[in-house]
Design a protein around this motif. Structure first.
Motif, mmCIF file in Angstrom:
data_model
loop_
_atom_site.group_PDB
_atom_site.id
_atom_site.type_symbol
_atom_site.label_atom_id
_atom_site.label_comp_id
_atom_site.label_asym_id
_atom_site.label_seq_id
_atom_site.Cartn_x
_atom_site.Cartn_y
_atom_site.Cartn_z
ATOM 1 N N TYR A 42 -10.581 -21.417 5.088
ATOM 2 C CA TYR A 42 -11.377 -21.030 6.010
ATOM 3 C C TYR A 42 -10.699 -19.892 7.219
ATOM 4 O O TYR A 42 -11.864 -19.329 7.767
ATOM 5 C CB TYR A 42 -11.896 -22.083 7.140
ATOM 6 C CG TYR A 42 -10.795 -23.294 7.471
ATOM 7 C CD1 TYR A 42 -10.182 -23.056 8.569
ATOM 8 C CD2 TYR A 42 -10.700 -24.186 6.625
ATOM 9 C CE1 TYR A 42 -8.864 -24.054 8.929
ATOM 10 C CE2 TYR A 42 -9.886 -25.228 6.626
ATOM 11 C CZ TYR A 42 -8.955 -25.177 8.098
ATOM 12 O OH TYR A 42 -7.943 -25.990 8.230
ATOM 13 N N GLN A 44 -11.784 -17.506 2.213
ATOM 14 C CA GLN A 44 -13.136 -17.890 2.295
ATOM 15 C C GLN A 44 -13.698 -17.730 3.897
ATOM 16 O O GLN A 44 -14.556 -18.235 4.213
ATOM 17 C CB GLN A 44 -13.421 -19.459 2.026
ATOM 18 C CG GLN A 44 -12.945 -19.549 0.625
ATOM 19 C CD GLN A 44 -13.351 -21.127 -0.129
ATOM 20 O OE1 GLN A 44 -14.335 -21.939 0.661
ATOM 21 N NE2 GLN A 44 -13.062 -21.510 -1.321
ATOM 22 N N TYR A 45 -12.828 -16.877 4.576
ATOM 23 C CA TYR A 45 -12.916 -16.779 5.618
ATOM 24 C C TYR A 45 -14.517 -16.142 5.965
ATOM 25 O O TYR A 45 -15.430 -16.658 6.916
ATOM 26 C CB TYR A 45 -12.129 -15.673 6.500
ATOM 27 C CG TYR A 45 -12.484 -15.203 7.766
ATOM 28 C CD1 TYR A 45 -12.497 -15.857 9.086
ATOM 29 C CD2 TYR A 45 -12.780 -13.897 7.848
ATOM 30 C CE1 TYR A 45 -13.001 -15.439 10.140
ATOM 31 C CE2 TYR A 45 -13.409 -13.151 9.171
ATOM 32 C CZ TYR A 45 -13.082 -13.900 10.494
ATOM 33 O OH TYR A 45 -13.512 -13.683 11.698
ATOM 34 N N TYR A 80 -17.329 -18.770 5.191
ATOM 35 C CA TYR A 80 -17.527 -19.914 6.373
ATOM 36 C C TYR A 80 -18.302 -19.363 7.624
ATOM 37 O O TYR A 80 -18.839 -19.821 8.134
ATOM 38 C CB TYR A 80 -15.905 -20.354 6.827
ATOM 39 C CG TYR A 80 -15.577 -21.792 6.004
ATOM 40 C CD1 TYR A 80 -15.862 -22.798 6.311
ATOM 41 C CD2 TYR A 80 -14.915 -21.256 4.754
ATOM 42 C CE1 TYR A 80 -15.454 -23.998 5.608
ATOM 43 C CE2 TYR A 80 -14.627 -22.340 4.068
ATOM 44 C CZ TYR A 80 -14.813 -23.844 4.538
ATOM 45 O OH TYR A 80 -14.337 -24.661 3.596
ATOM 46 N N ARG A 81 -17.774 -17.971 8.084
ATOM 47 C CA ARG A 81 -18.334 -17.254 9.153
ATOM 48 C C ARG A 81 -19.920 -16.969 9.094
ATOM 49 O O ARG A 81 -20.717 -17.100 10.001
ATOM 50 C CB ARG A 81 -17.653 -15.970 9.074
ATOM 51 C CG ARG A 81 -17.228 -15.733 10.872
ATOM 52 C CD ARG A 81 -16.184 -14.590 11.150
ATOM 53 N NE ARG A 81 -16.713 -13.978 12.237
ATOM 54 C CZ ARG A 81 -17.325 -12.639 12.193
ATOM 55 N NH1 ARG A 81 -17.747 -11.998 11.194
ATOM 56 N NH2 ARG A 81 -17.648 -12.138 13.476
ATOM 57 N N TYR A 125 -18.353 -26.347 -0.059
ATOM 58 C CA TYR A 125 -17.535 -25.739 -0.888
ATOM 59 C C TYR A 125 -17.273 -26.308 -2.390
ATOM 60 O O TYR A 125 -17.321 -25.605 -3.396
ATOM 61 C CB TYR A 125 -16.370 -25.028 -0.608
ATOM 62 C CG TYR A 125 -15.015 -26.263 -0.981
ATOM 63 C CD1 TYR A 125 -14.412 -25.793 -2.044
ATOM 64 C CD2 TYR A 125 -14.716 -26.920 0.079
ATOM 65 C CE1 TYR A 125 -13.430 -26.748 -2.475
ATOM 66 C CE2 TYR A 125 -13.532 -27.851 -0.302
ATOM 67 C CZ TYR A 125 -13.049 -27.692 -1.654
ATOM 68 O OH TYR A 125 -11.851 -28.568 -1.746
#
Length: 392
Positions: free
Chosen positions: A128, A132-133, A136-137, A219
């Motif tokens: 996160y 996958q930042y 997630y955002r 996910y």
């Protein structure tokens, strides 16, 4: 076999550090395997729900961080990201000679004595805040997105610095090793996680139901499997619980069954009797994929991430006769549907005995031997460097 850093090998103090014990999954099985190698090791973790600590670990002395004293910590631990660096660094590992971290979070940042050896078994850099930042955002509201962006920026910098404290990295797949190199600038030794192949077996007959196993989190993309099986009217049995359960149940048709958390005997029985195992996550390794194969069952999986290292695809002609599964290309219900239909046309090509044999290379004994060799080598280098310093 394992030399003490200094003095009597029988007096070497070992600590096992694991991110948290709030559910039972692959990371916890790795922690169990490590603890079996060092039965006298003390255990350190950020948060622990007593009922989620594996039975085999309950005889070990366990230390938790101050986060564990916060109200509802076991339910909100994922929202405590800004506090992770402080909580990790306040775990007191003074006096330990060997520290093993089982980490998919911040645990690599523990502060040790200068002479201590730190071996980190990395399940993955924190998804996160790294790869996958942005995903997630994108699912957050405006205020949460801004807050998370600031926090992730801070923790990302700390996490990179924390990785430099590790003596030796082990990665659970080549896929993870590449991310360790990209985000931390560190090399690592690939050691696949331990699969309890001794508990697996071949069933004489199979049901007509497909199976998936895992935490019910976004996910894992279990929603895609449900949509595909709804459309095709195929039976799907789902093992696991998690925050996505209510949403997934709301979209499930009459052919979808939720089994929740099950005991070990039931789990292996479900693996052995399923028609095939379905998997839609871009996973770091995917222990459940291999557990199904250890029972001779073929896998239908997303052709990305760790699955590429454990599944021998029928899609390549060179693998005919040695195949253990087949891939689909994208995370869409249509791709899953097409893969299921292709599998049903080619189902006769899969040999359960071949599939089971291929899974043996991921056995728990292989894990223990490989990790033991890595630790022995790191200890030898550490002792040699210390002796050299004494001579200078």
């Amino acid at each position: 076999m394992r030399e003490r850093l200094q003095g009597d090998p029988d007096q070497m103090r070992v600590a096992l550090v694991h991110h948290w014990f709030v559910s039972l999954g692959g990371g916890e099985r790795v922690a169990e395997a490590m603890a079996a190698m060092y039965p006298e090791a003390d255990i350190f973790t950020l948060v622990a729900a007593p009922e989620m600590v594996p039975e085999s670990l309950r005889s070990h002395t366990m230390h938790t961080s101050f986060l564990n004293r916060l109200p509802f910590a076991r339910n909100i631990y994922r929202h405590l990201l800004p506090l992770y660096p402080m909580a990790v660094e306040q775990l007191d590992l003074t006096g330990y000679d060997l520290v093993l971290t089982s980490d998919s979070g911040p645990m690599k940042g523990v502060i040790l004595s200068p002479s201590a050896l730190h071996v980190c078994y990395c399940h993955a850099p924190m998804r996160y805040i790294w790869d996958q930042y942005h995903e997630y955002r994108s699912h957050m509201g405006r205020f949460a997105r801004a807050s998370f962006g600031y926090t992730a920026h801070y923790v990302r910098g700390w996490d990179h610095l924390a990785a430099q404290r590790v003596t030796q990295f082990a990665a659970n797949s080549h896929y993870v090793a590449s991310r360790i190199r990209q985000y931390y600038g560190r090399s690592s030794t690939v050691i696949y996680p331990p699969i309890d192949t001794a508990s697996s077996y071949l069933a004489e007959t199979q049901s007509d139901a497909y199976l998936t196993v895992g935490r019910l989190v976004s996910y894992k993309r279990i929603d895609l499997l449900i949509q595909a099986c709804n459309k095709l009217s195929r039976r799907l049995r789902i093992i696991g619980t998690g925050p996505e359960e209510a949403r997934l149940r709301s979209m499930a048709g009459k052919t979808i069954e939720f089994l929740g958390n099950v005991d070990n005997e039931t789990l292996w029985n479900e693996y052995a009797n399923c028609r095939a195992f379905l998997f839609a996550a871009n996973e770091d390794f995917g222990m459940a994929l291999v557990e199904a194969q250890a029972c001779g069952r073929p896998v239908i999986a997303l052709g990305k991430g760790g699955a590429l290292e454990s599944v021998v695809s029928l899609d390549h002609a060179a693998n005919r006769g040695q195949s253990t599964g087949m891939f689909f290309g994208e995370q869409t219900p249509m791709d899953v549907q097409s893969a299921i239909l292709r599998f049903e046309m080619e189902e006769h090509r899969f040999n359960p005995h071949v599939i089971r044999q291929k899974a043996q290379r991921f056995g728990a004994d292989v894990f223990r031997r490989s990790l033991g060799d890595l630790i022995d080598g790191a200890l030898h280098v550490s002792n040699a460097e210390r002796e050299l310093q004494l001579c200078l």
